[in-house]
Design an enzyme around this catalytic site. Structure first.
Site, PDB file in Angstrom:
ATOM      1  N   THR A 105     -14.459  15.725   3.638  1.00 55.32           N
ATOM      2  CA  THR A 105     -15.294  15.766   4.782  1.00 55.32           C
ATOM      3  C   THR A 105     -15.165  16.896   6.037  1.00 55.32           C
ATOM      4  O   THR A 105     -15.916  17.685   6.493  1.00 55.32           O
ATOM      5  CB  THR A 105     -15.516  14.509   5.565  1.00 55.32           C
ATOM      6  OG1 THR A 105     -15.614  13.296   4.747  1.00 55.32           O
ATOM      7  CG2 THR A 105     -16.355  14.267   6.881  1.00 55.32           C
ATOM      8  N   THR A 158     -10.052  11.684   3.449  1.00 47.19           N
ATOM      9  CA  THR A 158      -9.311  10.589   4.201  1.00 47.19           C
ATOM     10  C   THR A 158      -8.997   9.569   3.228  1.00 47.19           C
ATOM     11  O   THR A 158      -7.969   9.023   3.159  1.00 47.19           O
ATOM     12  CB  THR A 158      -9.893  10.242   5.445  1.00 47.19           C
ATOM     13  OG1 THR A 158     -11.216   9.615   5.021  1.00 47.19           O
ATOM     14  CG2 THR A 158      -9.969  11.172   6.444  1.00 47.19           C
ATOM     15  N   ASP A 159      -9.672   9.347   2.184  1.00 46.02           N
ATOM     16  CA  ASP A 159      -9.605   8.154   1.266  1.00 46.02           C
ATOM     17  C   ASP A 159      -8.038   8.045   0.645  1.00 46.02           C
ATOM     18  O   ASP A 159      -7.549   6.922   0.492  1.00 46.02           O
ATOM     19  CB  ASP A 159     -10.548   8.152   0.121  1.00 46.02           C
ATOM     20  CG  ASP A 159     -12.116   7.357   0.577  1.00 46.02           C
ATOM     21  OD1 ASP A 159     -12.181   7.267   1.932  1.00 46.02           O
ATOM     22  OD2 ASP A 159     -12.794   6.878  -0.182  1.00 46.02           O
ATOM     23  N   LYS A 180      -4.491   4.053   5.297  1.00 49.16           N
ATOM     24  CA  LYS A 180      -5.914   4.098   5.858  1.00 49.16           C
ATOM     25  C   LYS A 180      -6.421   2.562   5.971  1.00 49.16           C
ATOM     26  O   LYS A 180      -6.278   1.916   5.023  1.00 49.16           O
ATOM     27  CB  LYS A 180      -7.029   4.877   4.933  1.00 49.16           C
ATOM     28  CG  LYS A 180      -8.355   5.106   5.636  1.00 49.16           C
ATOM     29  CD  LYS A 180      -9.257   5.652   4.850  1.00 49.16           C
ATOM     30  CE  LYS A 180     -10.680   6.007   5.226  1.00 49.16           C
ATOM     31  NZ  LYS A 180     -11.623   6.952   4.634  1.00 49.16           N
TER      32      LYS A 180
END
Lengths: 640, 447
Positions: free
Chosen positions: B108, B185-186, B264
């Site tokens: 992203t 980020t995953d 996360k």
């Protein structure tokens, strides 16, 4: 400001954009309630918004300017009313089907053509009023029309969009703007008309007509702030001016009228400047520090600013003498427009100009000295500001820009409405709306089957409703007209359709009693539709009498926490049984038997008075009157 | 018209385009069945929705869909030159000499919208980074290159090896103050752990940074995250692999999380990343003040990087659940798995029926590491009988490691070609502070 204007001659063109909140259970993209709140918020958070680059790879200058000011946005929320979606911490959920249905229904009522597939867009708005930095909006239908006094007003577009957050406060020192999120993302329908409106009165009539149609749908929110009008106003040789956020219908014609005057006067100023031979390149940013002229000044502001290390900065405006003070709208001059710009771009308190001096502790002597320093001729004016140097320069640059625009006549800009119908500078006209698809929401197919079904469920048009009011509900023609124009129309219909009550009683309560109570200062907004419905339910079951309605409404408006049935008990409004009524009448007759014997039938009046004092609001007065007459007549017969 | 762009339109629509000589990005005048005239630019279809519906961008910026069956006639008015990539500013002023090196892997943070089509494109040059985050001009001298452009869910151990080698190379040749890796980020936590093991004795921090709101939106968290990452590269006393992301929902501060202790923990919030069983190494207050929070760190080293970047992909992370059949574990062993990390219950337990296949793994010298699905807290297999039975069949305690870190560590140890006994010892050894010997009260968040 009385100016006779021939609107046809000056080529007035007005278009309306009407924003109306829909009365849905939840918001447009999440399951939060659509309630405006006044209680203290539960939490807040702080955000920055950044301008994103445009198609041309550059930042939008106005957006960049806002960002460089370093403003933070503080958002206030409620645990039970705001979720991560409004906080921009969770992607939007599916578009609210209820909102889509209502908006489509209204589109069909406007004879607008729904698109086959709905695409939600992101419209960039970075004044903080949306946590995302954009407003989600979708074009729902194209075209359509309404008729106002026989004239066809074409509809251009109907959009379904989310409302913005409510601005609560602005702390200039901390560079913080506070928004509350309760209003944000409540579904709105936006209806834009073609700019075919030619008089101020017509603008108001068109707005009214669209408002009426919205109310007839029965599915829009009511009350102040739930409908907002934007006006696009232009005259020949003028410019398209967008006036934002007009909340009161009654103000529309006034605003248009005043805006026309403003544009005409600006055009006059342009002519005068040209006659004086002023050209844009003569208006220069040759700023002069005139602080030393103010060494012994009596002007408080001058002393305060100079003692803090600020300066007095002045600039000559060639040929502007007498024009800066020229009144454009009541109390608003060209100087006010200069000042609006300086405030916007440089965040200053205000400016001084030579047309209003000497004044404010600035003497004629000082004025002459400044004119001398700037080499001002008779026709030249000057603008003066006391500020820290950097801000002063920015402010005067903004003034110079606006002064140059005076030679164009009317600068294109977005203005905000003042409560008195005048307007103020809000921001430069935004460039072409920067929109791109909301990729988090799937396109929605609108099928013919769905539209056909909605078409079958459309409410009757106003004319048919009017007929029904008269023929079936037996309202007077005046009341029928009031009712179809009322915000309470749907409540009225619900009550008379579901309950066995006389429609004229309901109409009179909604349109007369409530209005009177509001005028007397009762907070009638506390009476929810549900409460009013319950009151009439009690009436239909003969638990209360119609005479009890005003008293009950007064009490409920002042005590919003009390349930309707409890209020009835507390006020002792429960209808009396026939036995009780009879015994009260008998007692009154017994106590005044000599009076009756004395006066005969003329005693009916006084006896009624005595009885009514005890039973008022608890039983139908007509019934009491009949009983009293009956009983007294019997006694008189016996006496004969 | 290029085949691939219009692929989401139906065959009927494509026929219609061909018959009417219509191409994508043509400006069209369409007469609708009900008489309405619609003018707009024809756009490609996204891969969802009704393929018989044409998407048009109107002059007012809105996109709408019109079904083929409702179109009476179409006329081409012109063509919009599709300029899918926006131009960017070529010049920038750098006021600082300290070099920070940016590596792009996708996600992203490194994407940009094409306003015409709404498509999202990856970007990653220094010019683009400066242009996107102009504040960086005042902070650091930036060099950038793009390694991959992938979704973070497509990341894999062989890519970890490539990134680690590249980072070692950059530190050697360019001597930056730190390396910032833009990453989806995953799976950022996995990559952060992998860098921690693969790159030791670092001269500066390796900083993974991402965004939970893409950088094409005004409310993006990317800007502050990237600035905070750059500040960390310059000011941090440590030379560790770390993750820098928002510390709260506000744009007020970022946390620097230790790469081997981060996870996360939220699908969408800006502050999704949490240090687990540890406190963050540092905090960056908006806009740029670096505050060290944790004294237990690996300092910047001048002794030369140790690069050990082999990872064995044949490891498995198995989450236990009530009723799990033992044969699933057998299946893994049959398939030749090299190592297993178990996510057991509570202090580190699984059901009795798994004891037999676990014993089989032990006999076949397949290391099995126990972690907890509680996420927070430490494994202790001495307290209950089942724990002691698990220890007896060779299950190794993962201590207070998050399951993902245990998996990366096991994959890395297997990549080093250690024998079974060495691996057992190395799991217990604390190599890069992946194990916190003390469980601090404050490291478990309260509501």
């Amino acid at each position: 400001m009385n100016m006779k204007v021939n609107y046809k001659e000056i080529g007035l063109m007005v278009g309306l954009e009407i924003h109306q909140m829909l009365n849905t259970k939840s918001k447009l993209f999440c399951e939060c309630p659509t309630l405006l709140r006044t209680d203290n918020p539960h939490f807040h958070f702080l955000r920055k918004l950044r301008p994103t680059r445009s198609e041309l790879g550059e930042m939008d200058p106005a957006a960049l300017f806002e960002f460089k000011k370093g403003v933070s946005y503080r958002y206030e929320g409620y645990e039970d009313g705001i979720c991560l979606v409004e906080m921009d911490e969770e992607p939007p959920h599916d578009l609210n089907r209820e909102a889509l249905e209502i908006a489509l229904m209204i589109s069909l009522m406007l004879k607008s053509m729904p698109v086959d597939e709905l695409h939600v867009m992101r419209k960039i708005v970075i004044d903080g009023s949306n946590t995302t930095g954009f407003q989600r909006t979708a074009l729902l239908a194209i075209g359509g029309e309404i008729y106002v006094e026989g004239k066809k007003i074409p509809i251009q577009t109907v959009c379904l969009e989310e409302d913005a957050a409510r601005k609560i406060d602005e702390d200039k020192k901390r560079k913080e703007v506070v928004y509350r999120l309760d209003r944000m993302s409540i579904p709105l329908i936006e209806i834009a008309t073609a700019p075919v409106i030619n008089t101020p009165e017509e603008a108001e009539r068109v707005a009214f007509k669209i408002g009426q149609l919205l109310r007839i749908s029965g599915r829009v929110k009511r009350g102040l702030g739930t409908i907002r009008q934007d006006l696009n106003v232009s005259v020949k040789n003028g410019a398209r001016i967008e006036i934002k956020g007009v909340q009161e219908l009654g103000l529309i014609s006034k605003i248009v009228e005043f805006e026309v005057v403003r544009q005409l006067k600006l055009l006059e100023i342009k002519d005068k400047l040209e006659k004086r031979g002023v050209r844009k390149e003569m208006i220069k940013n040759d700023f002069v520090d005139v602080s030393e002229i103010f060494v012994d000044t009596k002007s408080k502001i001058a002393r305060r600013v100079l003692s803090r290390g600020g300066i007095a900065l002045a600039v000559k405006l060639p040929g502007f003498a007498g024009l800066i003070g020229y009144e454009l709208q009541s109390g608003r001059r060209l100087g006010t427009e200069f000042s609006d710009r300086a405030k916007y771009w440089a965040d200053v308190g205000g400016i001084f100009h030579s047309d209003e001096l000497p004044s404010y502790g600035i003497t004629l002597d000082v004025v002459n000295k400044i004119k001398q320093r700037l080499n001002c001729d008779v026709n030249d004016a000057f603008v003066l500001i006391f500020e820290e140097k950097e801000k002063a320069v920015k402010a005067l640059n903004a003034v110079i820009e606006r002064a140059k625009e005076a030679l164009d006549g009317v600068p294109e800009e977005t203005r905000g409405a003042n409560p008195d119908g005048t307007t103020h500078f809000l921001r430069p006209m935004p460039g072409k709306a920067r929109m791109y698809p909301e990729t988090d929401i799937k396109p929605i197919r609108i099928t013919k089957e769905f539209l056909d079904e909605l078409q079958r469920r459309l409410p009757e048009p106003p004319e048919a409703k009017y007929e029904k009011m008269i023929k079936i509900y037996k309202l007077s023609s005046e009341m029928a007209r009031k009712m179809i124009e009322s915000y309470h129309l749907d409540l009225f219909e619900r009550i008379v359709e579901k309950l066995n009550v006389t429609p004229s009683i309901v109409a009179s309560f909604l349109e007369n009693t409530l209005v009177n109570l509001r005028r007397e200062g009762f907070p009638v907004s506390n009476l929810s539709d549900e409460k009013i419905f319950l009151m009439f339910e009690l009436l239909s079951r003969n638990i209360i009498a119609k005479e009890a309605l005003p008293t009950l409404a007064e009490y409920l408006s002042k005590n919003p926490g009390v349930p309707v049935d409890k209020a009835v008990e507390e006020l002792g409004l429960r209808t009396l049984g026939m036995e009780e009524v009879n015994s009260i009448i008998d007692k009154a007759i017994k106590n005044n038997i000599s009076l009756i014997r004395e006066r005969g039938e003329r005693a009916i009046g006084p006896i009624m008075g005595i009885v009514m004092r005890e039973v008022r609001g608890k039983v139908d007065g007509k019934l009491v009157s009949e009983l009293v007459k009956d009983k007294i007549n019997k006694i008189l017969m016996q006496g004969k | 018209m290029e085949e691939e762009k219009e692929i989401n339109y139906s065959e009927r629509v494509k026929e219609f385009f061909k018959d009417n000589r219509v191409e994508l990005y043509d400006k069209l005048k369409i007469i609708h069945r009900n008489g309405q005239v619609i003018k707009g630019v024809l756009l490609p279809r996204p891969d969802i929705g009704d393929p018989d519906v044409l998407i048009l961008k109107l002059d007012n910026g809105y996109n709408i869909g019109i079904h083929l069956d409702n179109i009476v006639s179409v006329k081409v008015l012109g063509h919009l030159e599709a300029a899918p990539l926006v131009k960017i500013r070529k010049t920038y002023k750098v006021r600082k000499k300290s070099l920070v090196y940016f590596l792009g892997t996708g996600g992203t943070i490194a994407s940009r919208i094409d306003y015409k089509t709404g498509a999202v494109y990856p970007f990653f040059t220094a010019e683009e980074i400066y242009s996107m985050f102009p504040e960086l001009e005042d902070i650091a001298f930036i060099k950038a290159e793009s390694l991959f452009s992938i979704f973070s869910e497509d990341m894999k151990p062989s890519y970890w090896s490539i990134i680690a080698e590249k980072v070692a190379d950059i530190f050697k040749k360019e001597e930056p103050k730190g390396v910032v890796i833009a990453h989806g980020t995953d799976t950022m936590g996995f990559t952060a752990a992998a860098m921690a093991f693969a790159l030791r004795r670092l001269p500066g921090p390796v900083i993974l940074v991402g965004a939970q709101r893409s950088s094409d939106r005004p409310s993006t968290d990317a800007a502050f995250n990237v600035i905070a990452a750059t500040i960390t590269a310059l000011d941090a006393p440590f030379g560790e692999s770390v993750v820098v992301m928002h510390g709260s929902t506000s744009d007020s501060y970022c946390y620097v999380h230790r790469g081997v202790k981060v996870r996360k923990c939220h699908t969408s919030r800006r502050d999704a990343f949490r240090s687990i069983n540890d406190i963050p190494l540092a905090r960056i207050d908006y806009p740029n003040s670096f505050i060290l929070l944790n004294e237990r760190y690996l300092a910047r080293s001048k002794e030369g990087i140790i690069l050990e970047n082999k990872f064995d992909p044949k490891v498995f992370l198995l989450k236990f659940y009530p009723g799990m059949p033992g044969e699933y574990l057998d299946l893994l062993i049959d398939k030749g798995v090299h190592g297993i990390v178990l996510e057991g219950t509570g202090l580190g337990h699984v059901s009795e029926n798994l004891l037999k296949p676990l014993k089989r793994a032990y006999d076949e010298k397949i290391p099995v590491v126990m972690t907890s699905q509680c996420i927070w807290g430490r494994i202790n297999m001495n307290v209950y009988r089942r724990g002691r039975e698990l220890l007896k069949v060779g299950v190794i305690s993962g201590e207070d490691m998050v399951p993902e870190t245990a998996l990366v560590k096991l994959s890395w140890l297997l990549g080093k070609n250690l024998d079974y006994k060495e691996i057992r010892e190395a799991i217990h050894a604390n190599i890069v502070n992946e194990i916190n010997p003390r469980s601090e009260h404050r490291s478990y968040p309260s509501l």
